[in-house]
Design a protein around this motif. Structure first.
Motif, PDB file in Angstrom:
ATOM      1  N   UNK A   1      10.026   7.083 -18.776  1.00  0.00           N
ATOM      2  CA  UNK A   1       9.981   6.528 -17.676  1.00  0.00           C
ATOM      3  C   UNK A   1       9.328   5.101 -17.834  1.00  0.00           C
ATOM      4  N   UNK A   2      10.707   4.341 -16.979  1.00  0.00           N
ATOM      5  CA  UNK A   2       9.109   3.278 -16.766  1.00  0.00           C
ATOM      6  C   UNK A   2       9.145   2.937 -14.845  1.00  0.00           C
ATOM      7  N   UNK A   3       8.109   3.089 -14.385  1.00  0.00           N
ATOM      8  CA  UNK A   3       7.821   2.626 -13.077  1.00  0.00           C
ATOM      9  C   UNK A   3       8.141   1.680 -12.420  1.00  0.00           C
ATOM     10  N   UNK A   4       8.889   1.370 -11.634  1.00  0.00           N
ATOM     11  CA  UNK A   4       9.052  -0.123 -10.391  1.00  0.00           C
ATOM     12  C   UNK A   4       8.327   0.571  -9.226  1.00  0.00           C
ATOM     13  N   UNK A   5       7.638  -0.443  -8.789  1.00  0.00           N
ATOM     14  CA  UNK A   5       7.118  -0.035  -7.638  1.00  0.00           C
ATOM     15  C   UNK A   5       7.435  -0.184  -6.617  1.00  0.00           C
ATOM     16  N   UNK A   6       8.005   0.899  -6.132  1.00  0.00           N
ATOM     17  CA  UNK A   6       8.192   0.835  -4.289  1.00  0.00           C
ATOM     18  C   UNK A   6       7.043   0.473  -2.817  1.00  0.00           C
ATOM     19  N   UNK A   7       6.777  -0.463  -2.541  1.00  0.00           N
ATOM     20  CA  UNK A   7       5.879  -0.836  -1.259  1.00  0.00           C
ATOM     21  C   UNK A   7       6.380  -0.595   0.023  1.00  0.00           C
ATOM     22  N   UNK A   8       5.566  -0.220   0.808  1.00  0.00           N
ATOM     23  CA  UNK A   8       5.512  -0.362   2.211  1.00  0.00           C
ATOM     24  C   UNK A   8       5.716  -1.746   3.162  1.00  0.00           C
ATOM     25  N   UNK A   9       5.127  -2.593   1.839  1.00  0.00           N
ATOM     26  CA  UNK A   9       5.145  -4.154   1.879  1.00  0.00           C
ATOM     27  C   UNK A   9       6.700  -4.255   2.308  1.00  0.00           C
ATOM     28  N   UNK A  10       7.272  -3.728   1.735  1.00  0.00           N
ATOM     29  CA  UNK A  10       8.614  -3.881   1.120  1.00  0.00           C
ATOM     30  C   UNK A  10      10.100  -3.412   1.536  1.00  0.00           C
ATOM     31  N   UNK A  11       8.844  -2.674   3.222  1.00  0.00           N
ATOM     32  CA  UNK A  11       9.589  -1.657   3.799  1.00  0.00           C
ATOM     33  C   UNK A  11      10.402  -0.096   2.795  1.00  0.00           C
ATOM     34  N   UNK A  12       8.910   0.071   2.402  1.00  0.00           N
ATOM     35  CA  UNK A  12       9.766   0.679   1.217  1.00  0.00           C
ATOM     36  C   UNK A  12      10.878   1.333   1.053  1.00  0.00           C
ATOM     37  N   UNK A  13      11.761  -0.095  -0.254  1.00  0.00           N
ATOM     38  CA  UNK A  13      12.752  -0.591  -0.555  1.00  0.00           C
ATOM     39  C   UNK A  13      12.478  -0.702  -2.149  1.00  0.00           C
ATOM     40  N   UNK A  14      13.368  -0.077  -2.464  1.00  0.00           N
ATOM     41  CA  UNK A  14      13.701  -1.262  -4.037  1.00  0.00           C
ATOM     42  C   UNK A  14      13.667  -2.630  -4.475  1.00  0.00           C
ATOM     43  N   UNK A  15      12.958  -3.560  -5.393  1.00  0.00           N
ATOM     44  CA  UNK A  15      13.863  -4.721  -4.732  1.00  0.00           C
ATOM     45  C   UNK A  15      14.298  -4.855  -6.340  1.00  0.00           C
ATOM     46  N   UNK A  16      15.399  -5.677  -6.406  1.00  0.00           N
ATOM     47  CA  UNK A  16      15.750  -6.007  -8.203  1.00  0.00           C
ATOM     48  C   UNK A  16      15.077  -6.839  -8.016  1.00  0.00           C
TER      49      UNK A  16
END
Ligand SMILES: Cc1ncc(COP(=O)(O)O)c(C=O)c1O
Length: 389
Positions: free
Chosen positions: A139-154
């Motif tokens: 598993x390779x985790x990619x951070x999803x942050x509150x600064x990005x409105x909790x949205x995964x960014x490509x």
């Protein structure tokens, strides 16, 4: 240790324990605890769906059925999603499974070989890590942050892609974040998949629990002709059917076809009467779904208002699902410490954000698929904790 003397495989011995389950178990010692932990609707399965299941039993739909699901259900799912996506879906594109959980198993089984990498959002549903572990994947985790409105960014996903990437699991709308991915990021993910050849496994179990004017887009709708995806879905959340264990996958027919053989060796088939109930859920009246969704909106509003009024807590209003991810960082406790203290001192059960990945530290997940009274009581207890700190 030699192989002959081994009693438990390395895989089983090191299977990652779910922190959500740990919290449930701890909460068992507090029978009067207010629980903002559950991951399921508090509504009962709609009456017409239950009636169809009962009729199925009375009609003796109690024997083995087709591995991929009964034709009526595969057709009903295909018709529903043909209309929703404005894209031709046939029953050959559909595999019925034991909940979205087994759909994930199939999706990973056909996409990932041992040693290959699977990108996942962090935080995300903890069972992704477990299922990847079971397969011998990484598993390779990619951070999803509150600064990005909790949205995964490509753009963040792009930095995690390697020549070992076999798949990515995305989950929009997201458990635990309550967010919906932006169309532009989905388009960029499709580009990345075209460039590198990995499969996009899109867990869309909350696709109908979307609020206000939030715009949910399925991976199947992003680009005509793109088919390197497997959509994972379920009757559990939309129709309040978690215990029926009925889920499904939609994908290219040549990728779906082997799943029937895998099912033969696993569980053979879902009970026919469960599938009868699922047919009724899709083809019958949809107003129970609308009623449930509008009640989640009211409960979301109540929870957001109460949480944002508590000193040191903040919450981005979830635009989908029935989960909120509350920022607790100003309180200066780890999410486990806080969850344990809330349980012990206020008899309030919550899920620590770290249960969903390292990036969940500093947050608590609170469910709002509970009654307004329970939300109010839970928030009263949070207020009391805040006052006594
Ligand atoms: C994101 C996500 N995927 C999958 C599942 C599993 O759903 P099912 O009951 O259909 O197995 C859940 C349940 O909590 C979930 O939150």
């Amino acid at each position: 240790m030699t192989h002959e003397h081994r009693r438990v495989t390395e895989m089983a011995a090191t299977y990652p324990a779910s922190d959500i389950r740990k919290m449930f178990n701890l909460a068992l010692d507090y029978p009067n605890a207010v629980k903002l932990t559950v991951g399921e609707p508090d509504f009962n399965t709609p009456e017409h769906v239950k009636a169809a299941g009962i009729r199925g039993i009375q009609d003796n739909h109690t024997r083995y059925v087709a591995n991929a699901g009964i034709p009526d259900l595969r057709t009903a799912i295909a018709q529903k999603y043909t209309a929703r996506w404005n894209r031709a879906v046939t029953s050959d594109n559909v595999m019925v499974s034991f909940g979205a959980m087994e759909a994930l198993t199939f999706a990973l089984d056909v996409s990932v070989s041992p040693g290959e990498e699977v990108i996942i959002p962090d935080p995300s549903f903890p069972n992704y890590v477990g299922q990847i572990h079971r397969l011998g994947g990484v598993a390779v985790p990619v951070p999803v942050t509150e600064a990005n409105d909790f949205k995964l960014r490509a753009a963040d996903v792009a930095t995690a892609v390697s020549d070992k990437t076999a798949a990515i699991i995305i989950n929009s709308p997201s458990n635990p974040l309550g967010s919906v991915m932006d169309q532009a990021d989905l388009e960029a993910l499709v580009d990345l998949s075209d460039e590198h050849g990995f499969t996009i496994i899109s867990d869309e179990v909350y696709d109908e629990i979307v609020f206000d004017d939030a715009q949910f887009t399925s991976i199947a709708e992003v680009r005509d002709g793109f088919d390197r995806f497997l959509v994972v879905n379920s009757f559990s959340k939309t129709y309040a059917m978690t215990g029926w264990r009925c889920g499904f996958l939609i994908g290219p027919s040549d990728v779906i076809a082997p799943m029937a053989f895998l099912q033969e060796g696993l569980t053979s088939s879902l009970p026919g009467f469960v599938q009868d109930a699922a047919v009724a859920a899709i083809t019958g009246p949809q107003d129970p779904v609308a009623t449930m969704v509008s009640s989640y909106v009211e409960r979301r509003d109540l929870l957001a208002e109460r949480i944002n009024a508590i000193d040191g807590l903040s919450l981005i209003r979830p635009e989908a699902t029935f989960y909120s991810f509350v920022n607790i960082s100003e309180w200066g406790l780890s999410s486990w410490e806080l969850a344990i203290r809330l349980l012990q001192e206020q008899e309030l059960a919550t899920i620590p954000g770290s249960a969903f990945g390292a990036q969940g530290e500093g947050y608590l997940r609170l469910t709002f698929s509970v009654s307004p009274e329970t939300i109010n009581e839970g928030c009263d207890r949070l207020e009391r904790f805040a006052a006594a700190r």
